[in-house]
Design an enzyme around this catalytic site. Structure first.
Site, mmCIF file in Angstrom:
data_model
loop_
_atom_site.group_PDB
_atom_site.id
_atom_site.type_symbol
_atom_site.label_atom_id
_atom_site.label_comp_id
_atom_site.label_asym_id
_atom_site.label_seq_id
_atom_site.Cartn_x
_atom_site.Cartn_y
_atom_site.Cartn_z
ATOM 1 C CD GLU A 136 -3.030 3.122 -5.164
ATOM 2 O OE1 GLU A 136 -4.085 2.518 -5.496
ATOM 3 O OE2 GLU A 136 -2.091 2.570 -4.602
ATOM 4 N NE ARG A 149 -4.276 -1.448 0.199
ATOM 5 C CZ ARG A 149 -4.400 -2.548 -0.561
ATOM 6 N NH1 ARG A 149 -3.426 -2.882 -1.383
ATOM 7 N NH2 ARG A 149 -5.491 -3.287 -0.491
ATOM 8 C CG HIS A 203 -3.324 -0.816 -6.666
ATOM 9 N ND1 HIS A 203 -3.748 -0.213 -5.515
ATOM 10 C CD2 HIS A 203 -3.170 -2.129 -6.332
ATOM 11 C CE1 HIS A 203 -3.854 -1.102 -4.534
ATOM 12 N NE2 HIS A 203 -3.502 -2.280 -5.015
HETATM 13 C C1 DGY Z 1 -5.263 -6.257 -2.684
HETATM 14 O O1 DGY Z 1 -5.859 -7.307 -2.928
HETATM 15 O O2 DGY Z 1 -5.225 -5.772 -1.556
HETATM 16 C C2 DGY Z 1 -4.537 -5.608 -3.818
HETATM 17 O O3 DGY Z 1 -4.018 -4.398 -3.522
HETATM 18 C C3 DGY Z 1 -5.378 -5.611 -5.076
HETATM 19 O O4 DGY Z 1 -5.149 -6.857 -5.599
#
Ligand code: DGY
Length: 322
Positions: A263, A234, A282
């Protein structure tokens, strides 16, 4: 029962929900907050994305809600405490996206370290001249040290891949994982030591209050001047202002980010213009097969929650086993 799905999904994945009234947001982009708040009013099940904020205010607007099912493994956008207080289980999708996300981490690591995007731009820009022994020299992957921050499912899958590159692998996290050390041939280090010893650092830890800005000025200053930083977790794990400084001033060599804060990252953000910062939008789990598997798992969690059964993967299991 009524179900709200906050994004259009791949064809066929919502079929198991046919017996219920399913409302799917058909608009472009994430569902606007005002729309979401309005439409949850008579909803029993919510299938949501990581772009939706599920907090106490939203729950208050959804008096009938009995299950939240997120199509992602990370649930930092969901107030788990508020859901637990209401007795609402929160489904998520670990496991099915592990290998694809580890592939993405490696794609970013290799591309940034070997300066692939810069090479591509060089050719596209019509600059390819005679072979040059000094052109776009980068780092190596083979025979280097990889540091993994967060040895969960994805971190472990990243570690497994490192064997093929004859790498030494270090890991860090809130606790040692002796059972994985022999199996994955990884060695535990405190964060500061891992940062100082690694040629490449890959972030795969969840975003929590403890990990927010884990990689800030102090951490970046500890890294090697030629190090590559990869983030597939993240954006909030990294202080982006500090990262900009680190990349400009050469505290580290380069960064490759699948995730940013915020984002989407604005096109005029200083990081976007840096040649030593590779950013993708992402895409960690973005293979067709994996996105289908994630959607199917999110649907299965939702179905189970609506039937009052334990979810396949529940992020707040204390609701199911008080
Ligand atoms: C998640 O699953 O948390 C990712 O960031 C998206 O696949």
């Amino acid at each position: 029962m009524n179900v709200l799905v906050t994004r259009r999904l791949l064809p066929g994945v919502l079929d198991p929900l046919r017996r219920w009234a399913v409302d799917v947001w058909e608009g472009e982009g994430p569902m606007p907050r005002s729309e979401l708040t309005k439409r949850v009013a008579d909803v029993d099940g919510l299938l949501c994305m990581l772009t939706d904020r599920i907090d106490a205010e939203l729950l208050a607007a959804a008096p009938r809600l009995r299950v939240v099912s997120q199509m992602a493994v990370g649930v930092d956008n969901v107030d788990l405490g508020a859901c637990t207080a209401r007795g609402i289980p929160v489904g998520h999708t670990p496991g099915v996206l592990t290998e694809t996300t580890a592939d993405t981490a490696w794609a970013l690591l290799a591309a940034a370290t070997r300066r692939i995007p810069e090479g591509h731009d060089h050719v596209r820009g019509g600059h390819w001249g005679p072979w040059d022994p000094g052109l776009l020299l980068g780092g190596d992957l083979w025979d280097t040290t990889l540091g993994i921050v967060g040895l969960g499912r994805i971190g472990s899958a990243v570690a497994r891949r490192a064997r093929g590159f004859s790498m030494r692998v270090l890991y860090t996290g809130p606790r040692r994982k002796p059972h994985l050390e022999a199996r994955l041939r990884v060695t535990y280090r405190e964060l500061d030591d891992l940062l100082a010893e690694s040629d490449h650092v890959v972030l795969t830890a969840p975003l929590t209050p403890e990990t927010r800005h884990l990689i800030g000025r102090d951490a970046l200053r500890r890294m090697r001047p030629d190090a590559t930083l990869v983030n597939v977790a993240r954006g909030g794990l990294v202080d982006h202002e500090a990262l900009y400084e680190a990349l400009i001033e050469g505290w580290i060599g380069r960064a490759a980010l699948d995730v940013t804060e915020p984002e989407p990252i604005p096109g005029d953000h200083p990081l976007v213009g840096l040649p030593n910062c590779l950013i993708i939008p992402h895409l960690g789990s973005a293979s067709e097969r994996t996105r289908r598997a994630m959607a199917e798992l999110a649907v299965a969690n939702l179905e189970r929650g609506l039937r009052g059964e334990p979810l396949v993967h529940c992020a707040n299991p204390e609701v199911e086993h008080p």
